[in-house]
Design a protein around this motif. Structure first.
Motif, PDB file in Angstrom:
ATOM      1  N   ASP A   1       0.820  -1.207   0.000  1.00 44.17           N
ATOM      2  CA  ASP A   1       0.000   0.000   0.000  1.00 44.17           C
ATOM      3  C   ASP A   1       0.855   1.259   0.000  1.00 44.17           C
ATOM      4  OD1 ASP A   1      -2.230  -1.615   0.036  1.00 44.17           O
ATOM      5  OD2 ASP A   1      -2.418  -1.569   2.224  1.00 44.17           O
ATOM      6  N   VAL A   2       1.991   1.217   0.693  1.00 41.62           N
ATOM      7  CA  VAL A   2       2.902   2.369   0.694  1.00 41.62           C
ATOM      8  C   VAL A   2       3.461   2.590  -0.704  1.00 41.62           C
ATOM      9  CG1 VAL A   2       5.088   3.257   1.585  1.00 41.62           C
ATOM     10  CG2 VAL A   2       3.463   2.158   3.131  1.00 41.62           C
ATOM     11  N   ALA A   3       3.823   1.505  -1.395  1.00 42.34           N
ATOM     12  CA  ALA A   3       4.323   1.630  -2.764  1.00 42.34           C
ATOM     13  C   ALA A   3       3.256   2.234  -3.680  1.00 42.34           C
ATOM     14  CB  ALA A   3       4.756   0.264  -3.284  1.00 42.34           C
ATOM     15  N   ALA A   4       2.001   1.826  -3.503  1.00 38.42           N
ATOM     16  CA  ALA A   4       0.913   2.400  -4.305  1.00 38.42           C
ATOM     17  C   ALA A   4       0.745   3.888  -4.008  1.00 38.42           C
ATOM     18  CB  ALA A   4      -0.388   1.652  -4.018  1.00 38.42           C
ATOM     19  N   ALA A   5       0.876   4.274  -2.734  1.00 41.11           N
ATOM     20  CA  ALA A   5       0.781   5.689  -2.379  1.00 41.11           C
ATOM     21  C   ALA A   5       1.917   6.489  -3.002  1.00 41.11           C
ATOM     22  CB  ALA A   5       0.785   5.838  -0.862  1.00 41.11           C
ATOM     23  N   GLN A   6       3.098   5.903  -3.090  1.00 38.80           N
ATOM     24  CA  GLN A   6       4.229   6.596  -3.713  1.00 38.80           C
ATOM     25  C   GLN A   6       4.008   6.764  -5.216  1.00 38.80           C
ATOM     26  OE1 GLN A   6       7.495   4.118  -2.483  1.00 38.80           O
ATOM     27  NE2 GLN A   6       7.563   4.973  -0.417  1.00 38.80           N
ATOM     28  N   VAL A   7       3.403   5.767  -5.858  1.00 40.47           N
ATOM     29  CA  VAL A   7       3.062   5.906  -7.280  1.00 40.47           C
ATOM     30  C   VAL A   7       2.028   7.009  -7.476  1.00 40.47           C
ATOM     31  CG1 VAL A   7       2.029   4.728  -9.264  1.00 40.47           C
ATOM     32  CG2 VAL A   7       3.638   3.515  -7.802  1.00 40.47           C
ATOM     33  N   VAL A   8       1.044   7.086  -6.570  1.00 42.61           N
ATOM     34  CA  VAL A   8       0.040   8.156  -6.630  1.00 42.61           C
ATOM     35  C   VAL A   8       0.713   9.514  -6.498  1.00 42.61           C
ATOM     36  CG1 VAL A   8      -1.931   9.170  -5.418  1.00 42.61           C
ATOM     37  CG2 VAL A   8      -1.850   6.713  -5.812  1.00 42.61           C
TER      38      VAL A   8
ATOM     39  N   ILE B   1       3.820  10.319  -7.300  1.00 43.24           N
ATOM     40  CA  ILE B   1       4.573  10.600  -8.523  1.00 43.24           C
ATOM     41  C   ILE B   1       3.640  11.068  -9.635  1.00 43.24           C
ATOM     42  CG2 ILE B   1       5.970   9.526 -10.335  1.00 43.24           C
ATOM     43  CD1 ILE B   1       7.176   7.728  -8.157  1.00 43.24           C
ATOM     44  N   ARG B   2       2.494  10.410  -9.776  1.00 44.87           N
ATOM     45  CA  ARG B   2       1.526  10.812 -10.799  1.00 44.87           C
ATOM     46  C   ARG B   2       0.959  12.196 -10.510  1.00 44.87           C
ATOM     47  NH1 ARG B   2      -2.029   5.259 -11.883  1.00 44.87           N
ATOM     48  NH2 ARG B   2      -0.343   4.071 -12.893  1.00 44.87           N
TER      49      ARG B   2
ATOM     50  N   LEU C   1       2.463  14.671  -8.887  1.00 45.55           N
ATOM     51  CA  LEU C   1       3.494  15.664  -9.183  1.00 45.55           C
ATOM     52  C   LEU C   1       3.649  15.871 -10.684  1.00 45.55           C
ATOM     53  CD1 LEU C   1       6.182  14.713  -6.519  1.00 45.55           C
ATOM     54  CD2 LEU C   1       4.825  16.805  -6.600  1.00 45.55           C
ATOM     55  N   ALA C   2       3.529  14.783 -11.445  1.00 45.11           N
ATOM     56  CA  ALA C   2       3.604  14.919 -12.900  1.00 45.11           C
ATOM     57  C   ALA C   2       2.419  15.723 -13.430  1.00 45.11           C
ATOM     58  CB  ALA C   2       3.641  13.535 -13.547  1.00 45.11           C
ATOM     59  N   ALA C   3       1.256  15.574 -12.785  1.00 42.06           N
ATOM     60  CA  ALA C   3       0.066  16.302 -13.236  1.00 42.06           C
ATOM     61  C   ALA C   3       0.183  17.799 -12.987  1.00 42.06           C
ATOM     62  CB  ALA C   3      -1.177  15.745 -12.551  1.00 42.06           C
ATOM     63  N   VAL C   4       0.919  18.196 -11.944  1.00 49.74           N
ATOM     64  CA  VAL C   4       1.055  19.624 -11.644  1.00 49.74           C
ATOM     65  C   VAL C   4       2.352  20.202 -12.198  1.00 49.74           C
ATOM     66  CG1 VAL C   4      -0.368  19.464  -9.588  1.00 49.74           C
ATOM     67  CG2 VAL C   4       2.107  19.153  -9.390  1.00 49.74           C
ATOM     68  N   GLY C   5       3.073  19.406 -12.992  1.00 48.22           N
ATOM     69  CA  GLY C   5       4.247  19.953 -13.662  1.00 48.22           C
ATOM     70  C   GLY C   5       5.567  19.563 -13.072  1.00 48.22           C
ATOM     71  N   HIS C   6       5.600  18.713 -12.028  1.00 45.74           N
ATOM     72  CA  HIS C   6       6.853  18.265 -11.441  1.00 45.74           C
ATOM     73  C   HIS C   6       7.204  16.894 -12.040  1.00 45.74           C
ATOM     74  CE1 HIS C   6       5.441  21.264  -8.625  1.00 45.74           C
ATOM     75  NE2 HIS C   6       6.642  21.331  -8.108  1.00 45.74           N
ATOM     76  N   THR C   7       8.399  16.738 -12.522  1.00 49.86           N
ATOM     77  CA  THR C   7       8.821  15.475 -13.135  1.00 49.86           C
ATOM     78  C   THR C   7       9.991  14.852 -12.404  1.00 49.86           C
ATOM     79  OG1 THR C   7      10.260  16.685 -14.665  1.00 49.86           O
ATOM     80  CG2 THR C   7       8.020  16.174 -15.416  1.00 49.86           C
ATOM     81  N   VAL C   8      10.224  15.275 -11.172  1.00 50.35           N
ATOM     82  CA  VAL C   8      11.360  14.741 -10.425  1.00 50.35           C
ATOM     83  C   VAL C   8      11.056  13.325  -9.966  1.00 50.35           C
ATOM     84  CG1 VAL C   8      12.100  16.995  -9.623  1.00 50.35           C
ATOM     85  CG2 VAL C   8      10.472  15.714  -8.276  1.00 50.35           C
ATOM     86  N   LYS C   9      12.090  12.551  -9.734  1.00 50.41           N
ATOM     87  CA  LYS C   9      11.974  11.187  -9.220  1.00 50.41           C
ATOM     88  C   LYS C   9      12.141  11.246  -7.717  1.00 50.41           C
ATOM     89  CE  LYS C   9      13.260   6.676 -10.905  1.00 50.41           C
ATOM     90  NZ  LYS C   9      14.272   5.906 -11.632  1.00 50.41           N
TER      91      LYS C   9
END
Length: 404
Positions: free
Chosen positions: A365-372, A374-375, A377-385
């Motif tokens: 579940d923590v891994a899924a939250a981290q994917v959420v 990342i997505r 941040l990408a939606a608001v213009g952040h592309t950092v890892k």
């Protein structure tokens, strides 16, 4: 315009309670009559004209227009002139009942909801005053049209500069409540993306998993009180229909249902404030809650109340200036947040995320939250890892956080 709703518990007299009960019953009758009028019109046009069933269909002239809110309001005016019980109820309250029915049909047409149903005795539990006079709040009492001053427990002060636009009187197992809608003539901007970002993943084993590694337990209020509820419902079934003992037993069931709802809602608010303390941006999954509620785990999903929690979280974020956004929920538990490759987890019983490609291991579940996160941040213009920069930090995933 900016609106807020404040809820207070009323302290009505016996005469006022009798008026409330009578008004609810009249609103129920108006609602059922208007629904019957609309349903008859639809049924009269539900089959071909040369194959109409005289037994189950009503014959209504072809030039009769479809009943609408406006036409039924005109019919209500005529009915109030001939029926004293309707005339005793404030006209705007009855018109709001018709508007409620209109909204039910709009929801059926636009949102795919079911056909509106008739309301049995006791099913109507609220009525609305869309307009209040000047200075409706006088001390610890609210002035309702055609009823007068009704005392209430002012648990918090009403902000200055707000206009009270409407009042909704609600009947619950614990008593009568009034919901005051306050309005300010100003526009509040939506919070912009800023600060630390976290993603959350809702679940059943843990109610919320956060991208920083924290886990919040699932309170399961219904499951904990289900045996007591089952016992009370058995007692209701053994009572004679219409008896006072049956009403008393039903009241106990209603109070327990309200207690379950209050426990769940209180936990949601506490958790929402806790999450807002940690970040300036919160990202959550956009879930198909209808489909989840119909699945084999539907009982557990409804007990968790994810829909209510996400609504409360959005309100809390707006109130506290935290940016909130829902992201795509597809395959969040199947993707590794470190290398963004698909891991192919097939079983729900597989609770540990272990990537064969990069070796990253954490709670599923923590891994899924981290994917959420990342997505989002990408939606608001952040592309950092996030992982490469050490953004995902926190306590080990096996430890549960507490709201205390």
């Amino acid at each position: 315009m900016f609106n807020l709703t404040y809820e207070f518990k009323l302290k009505p007299t016996k005469n006022q309670v009798a008026i409330f009960e009578e008004w609810l019953e009249q609103c129920r009758k108006v609602y059922n009559y208007a629904l019957c009028e609309r349903k008859d019109w639809f049924k009269s046009r539900s089959c071909q004209i040369n194959a109409c069933s005289l037994r189950s269909e009503y014959i209504i002239p072809a030039d009769t227009k479809r009943p609408t809110y406006a036409s039924q309001c005109r019919g209500l005016t005529v009915a109030r002139a001939n029926i004293p019980a309707l005339k005793a109820v404030q006209v705007h309250v009855l018109q709001q009942t018709l508007k409620r029915l209109e909204k039910a049909f709009v929801s059926m047409w636009e949102n795919g909801h079911g056909f509106p149903r008739f309301k049995k005795v006791g099913a109507m539990r609220s009525f609305v005053f869309p307009q209040l006079g000047k200075s409706p709040i006088q001390g610890n009492a609210v002035k309702l049209p055609k009823i007068g001053l009704v005392k209430f427990n002012q648990s918090r002060p009403i902000p200055e500069g707000a206009t009270i636009k409407q009042a909704r009187v609600v009947k619950r197992a614990s008593g009568w409540y009034v919901m005051l809608t306050l309005q300010w003539d100003l526009d509040v901007p939506q919070p912009a993306p800023h600060g630390e970002a976290i993603g959350i993943d809702v679940g059943i084993s843990h109610f919320v998993a956060v991208s920083n590694g924290r886990l919040f337990p699932n309170p399961k209020p219904f499951r904990k009180l289900e045996s007591k509820l089952k016992l009370l419902q058995k007692r209701v079934a053994k009572k004679r229909l219409g008896s006072n003992n049956r009403k008393k037993a039903q009241a106990k069931v209603s109070r327990l249902h309200e207690r379950i709802a209050n426990i769940r809602k209180n936990y949601h608010w506490e958790l929402a404030h806790n999450l807002c303390d940690w970040a300036g941006m919160i990202f959550a999954e956009s879930l198909n809650l209808k489909a989840l509620a119909k699945g084999m785990l539907g009982k557990h999903c409804l007990d968790a109340g994810w829909g209510q929690f996400l609504q409360i979280l959005e309100q809390c974020c707006f109130k506290r200036g935290v940016f909130f956004l829902k992201t795509d929920a597809r395959k969040t538990s199947q993707i590794c947040p470190n290398c963004l490759t698909e891991t192919g987890k097939k079983l729900l019983s597989q609770r540990i995320h272990s990537c064969d490609h990069c070796g990253y291991t954490t709670d599923r579940d923590v891994a899924a939250a981290q994917v959420v996160c990342i997505r989002g941040l990408a939606a608001v213009g952040h592309t950092v890892k996030m992982l490469s920069e050490g953004k995902f930090t926190g306590i080990p995933a096996t430890e549960e956080s507490s709201l205390l």
